[in-house]
Write an enzyme that holds these catalytic residues in place. Structure first.
Site, PDB file in Angstrom:
ATOM      1  N   ARG A  84       0.851  -1.181   0.000  1.00 53.73           N
ATOM      2  CA  ARG A  84       0.000   0.000   0.000  1.00 53.73           C
ATOM      3  C   ARG A  84       0.892   1.239   0.000  1.00 53.73           C
ATOM      4  NH1 ARG A  84       2.124   1.686   3.906  1.00 53.73           N
ATOM      5  NH2 ARG A  84       0.884   3.561   3.685  1.00 53.73           N
TER       6      ARG A  84
ATOM      7  N   ALA B 240       0.832   5.219  -2.071  1.00 54.97           N
ATOM      8  CA  ALA B 240       0.701   5.564  -3.493  1.00 54.97           C
ATOM      9  C   ALA B 240       1.937   5.212  -4.346  1.00 54.97           C
ATOM     10  CB  ALA B 240       0.340   7.039  -3.627  1.00 54.97           C
TER      11      ALA B 240
ATOM     12  N   ASP C  61      -2.126  10.941  -2.060  1.00 61.28           N
ATOM     13  CA  ASP C  61      -2.511   9.880  -2.994  1.00 61.28           C
ATOM     14  C   ASP C  61      -2.861  10.428  -4.369  1.00 61.28           C
ATOM     15  OD1 ASP C  61      -3.015   8.621  -0.207  1.00 61.28           O
ATOM     16  OD2 ASP C  61      -2.836   6.990  -1.652  1.00 61.28           O
TER      17      ASP C  61
ATOM     18  N   ASN D 233      -5.477  12.514   0.617  1.00 62.06           N
ATOM     19  CA  ASN D 233      -4.566  11.671   1.388  1.00 62.06           C
ATOM     20  C   ASN D 233      -5.415  10.905   2.400  1.00 62.06           C
ATOM     21  OD1 ASN D 233      -1.875  10.742   1.997  1.00 62.06           O
ATOM     22  ND2 ASN D 233      -2.021  11.887   3.911  1.00 62.06           N
ATOM     23  N   LYS D 234      -4.757  10.102   3.190  1.00 62.43           N
ATOM     24  CA  LYS D 234      -5.436   9.246   4.165  1.00 62.43           C
ATOM     25  C   LYS D 234      -6.444  10.019   5.002  1.00 62.43           C
ATOM     26  CE  LYS D 234      -5.221   5.795   4.391  1.00 62.43           C
ATOM     27  NZ  LYS D 234      -6.247   4.987   3.679  1.00 62.43           N
TER      28      LYS D 234
HETATM   29  O1  MRU Z   1      -4.553   3.272   2.282  1.00 65.92           O
HETATM   30  P1  MRU Z   1      -3.073   3.466   2.172  1.00 65.92           P
HETATM   31  O2  MRU Z   1      -2.323   2.921   3.333  1.00 65.92           O
HETATM   32  O3  MRU Z   1      -2.531   3.000   0.847  1.00 65.92           O
HETATM   33  O4  MRU Z   1      -2.903   5.046   2.205  1.00 65.92           O
HETATM   34  C1  MRU Z   1      -1.624   5.591   2.150  1.00 65.92           C
HETATM   35  C2  MRU Z   1      -1.622   7.066   2.273  1.00 65.92           C
HETATM   36  O5  MRU Z   1      -2.632   7.704   2.385  1.00 65.92           O
HETATM   37  C3  MRU Z   1      -0.288   7.741   2.133  1.00 65.92           C
HETATM   38  O6  MRU Z   1      -0.251   8.906   2.904  1.00 65.92           O
HETATM   39  C4  MRU Z   1      -0.047   8.099   0.655  1.00 65.92           C
HETATM   40  O7  MRU Z   1      -0.272   6.992  -0.162  1.00 65.92           O
HETATM   41  C5  MRU Z   1       1.322   8.585   0.431  1.00 65.92           C
HETATM   42  S1  MRU Z   1       2.486   7.288   0.646  1.00 65.92           S
HETATM   43  C6  MRU Z   1       4.039   7.852   0.389  1.00 65.92           C
END
Ligand code: MRU
Length: 373
Positions: A70, A72, A263, A273-274
């Site tokens: 997981r 991005a 993301d 983002n998350k």
């Molecule tokens: O659901 P996930 O764990 O894939 O979400 C990840 C995030 O939201 C990160 O902050 C984002 O992908 C950037 S990772 C360098």
């Protein structure tokens, strides 16, 4: 084909000096074993470090859907290897047949997770390359080899890009400062080093005395499970908090800098983002704390004008009603699980990329970064 589990002993996680573990690696065919994409199974962290082997694109898609991998940028690299595996395992004997198989694989991989644009970005690059090679009259074998070369290139580029972002971002972090971050954006979310966590790591490596507040990141707990694990191994001082403690710490002057990953970033700087990042942006604004995003240019989606166009993944509500498999809510409780949110550009002080820091107004500064190509 199901994912195969490999023992950590057979594939030690202390490796390329980027990690201190490899999030993913390509295993060439050898000793009767077929080539495979090896992924550090993030579902088992922090309790066990186990690599799983994906032998075909369906296994890669499954690893993405179940979040064994997981983040991005890591999804982009994984998607590219997934396309290489699709080409390698395809029974096609003619280039046009291979192209048709790649279209099926690309669609399948693309649909695994909708928000992180890096996945589609990498798949598109693979498909464009395959199309060009077919038009040039290249053989099926040549196309297979070129797709694997491209995946390896995207993999290497990601590590280099993260280090570049780290160098730009480290300068912004105040020495002696307390930095807050959300979700996991470290080596585990990328091919190595990290984006927002890479910025923190670079500041630490540069000798800055920093302390990190780690949001646990409900409901999936990427902060508690993964970021705390990474910071522990990197020996960077940190304290884990629940997401709802962030505002309190800011009100007490205990946060000097906030940096998160992304993301998908729209042309105007609105950033998905998350889930929980938007609240941090609003809180940072209320307390006049610098709020930065660290993301490679591959996370910027120039095809959309603003954040309202970003698809937000809805995940299973079981991830909300339970923690670690234990039910927290009454049987039958209604729950919701949007996995991402959009922070409006007006709350963002800067976007740290591999080409420098974009500043508001982002429409212009982002465009200028792309024009440097
Ligand atoms: O659901 P996930 O764990 O894939 O979400 C990840 C995030 O939201 C990160 O902050 C984002 O992908 C950037 S990772 C360098």
């Amino acid at each position: 084909m199901a994912n195969q589990e490999l023992t950590a002993a057979a594939n030690p996680v202390q490796q390329n000096g980027v990690g201190p573990y490899n999030t993913l690696e390509w295993r060439p065919a050898a000793g009767g074993q077929p080539e495979a994409l090896l992924l550090l199974d993030q579902l088992l962290l922090p309790h066990k470090a186990v690599m799983v082997a994906c032998l075909d694109y369906l296994a890669v898609g499954q690893a993405i859907s179940t979040m064994q991998v997981r983040g991005a940028p890591a999804l982009g690299v994984t998607g590219a290897y997934g396309m290489a595996l699709a080409a390698i395992r395809s029974a096609a004997t003619r280039p046009d047949e291979l192209l048709a198989d790649l279209a099926i694989a690309g669609k399948h991989l693309y649909e695994t997770r909708p928000t992180a644009v890096n996945l589609g970005w990498a798949i598109n690059r693979c498909q464009k390359l395959a199309l060009r090679l077919v038009q040039e009259g290249r053989s099926v074998e040549e196309i297979r080899a070129e797709l694997l070369t491209l995946a390896k290139q995207i993999h290497e580029d990601d590590i280099r890009i993260n280090r570049q972002m780290g160098a730009f971002g480290a300068e912004l972090i105040p020495d002696g400062g307390q930095v807050l971050t959300h979700c996991n954006t470290g080596a585990l979310a990328t091919a190595g080093f990290g984006t927002a966590l890479g910025v923190i790591r670079a500041a630490h490596e540069a000798g800055k005395k920093i302390h990190v507040w780690v949001d646990e990141t409900r409901p999936y707990l990427q902060g508690a499970r993964l970021t705390a694990w990474e910071l522990h191994q990197l020996e960077i001082p940190y304290t884990l908090i629940t997401d709802s403690m962030a505002g309190h710490l800011m009100s007490r002057g205990q946060v000097q800098f906030i940096v998160t990953g992304a993301d998908r970033i729209a042309s105007n700087g609105d950033t998905a983002n998350k889930i929980g990042t938007y609240s941090l942006g609003v809180l940072a604004h209320a307390h006049d704390i610098p709020f930065y995003i660290a993301a490679p240019l591959s996370t910027i989606d120039l095809s959309i004008p603003d954040g309202s166009h970003i698809p937000i993944e809805e995940r299973s509500v079981v991830e909300v009603t339970t923690i670690g498999g234990t039910r927290m809510a009454p049987e039958g409780a209604k729950a919701a699980h949007p996995a991402f949110d959009v922070t409006p550009a007006r709350y963002i002080h800067g976007i740290i990329t591999e080409r420098g820091v974009a500043r508001p107004p982002f429409n212009d500064s982002i465009k200028a970064l792309f024009e440097e190509e």
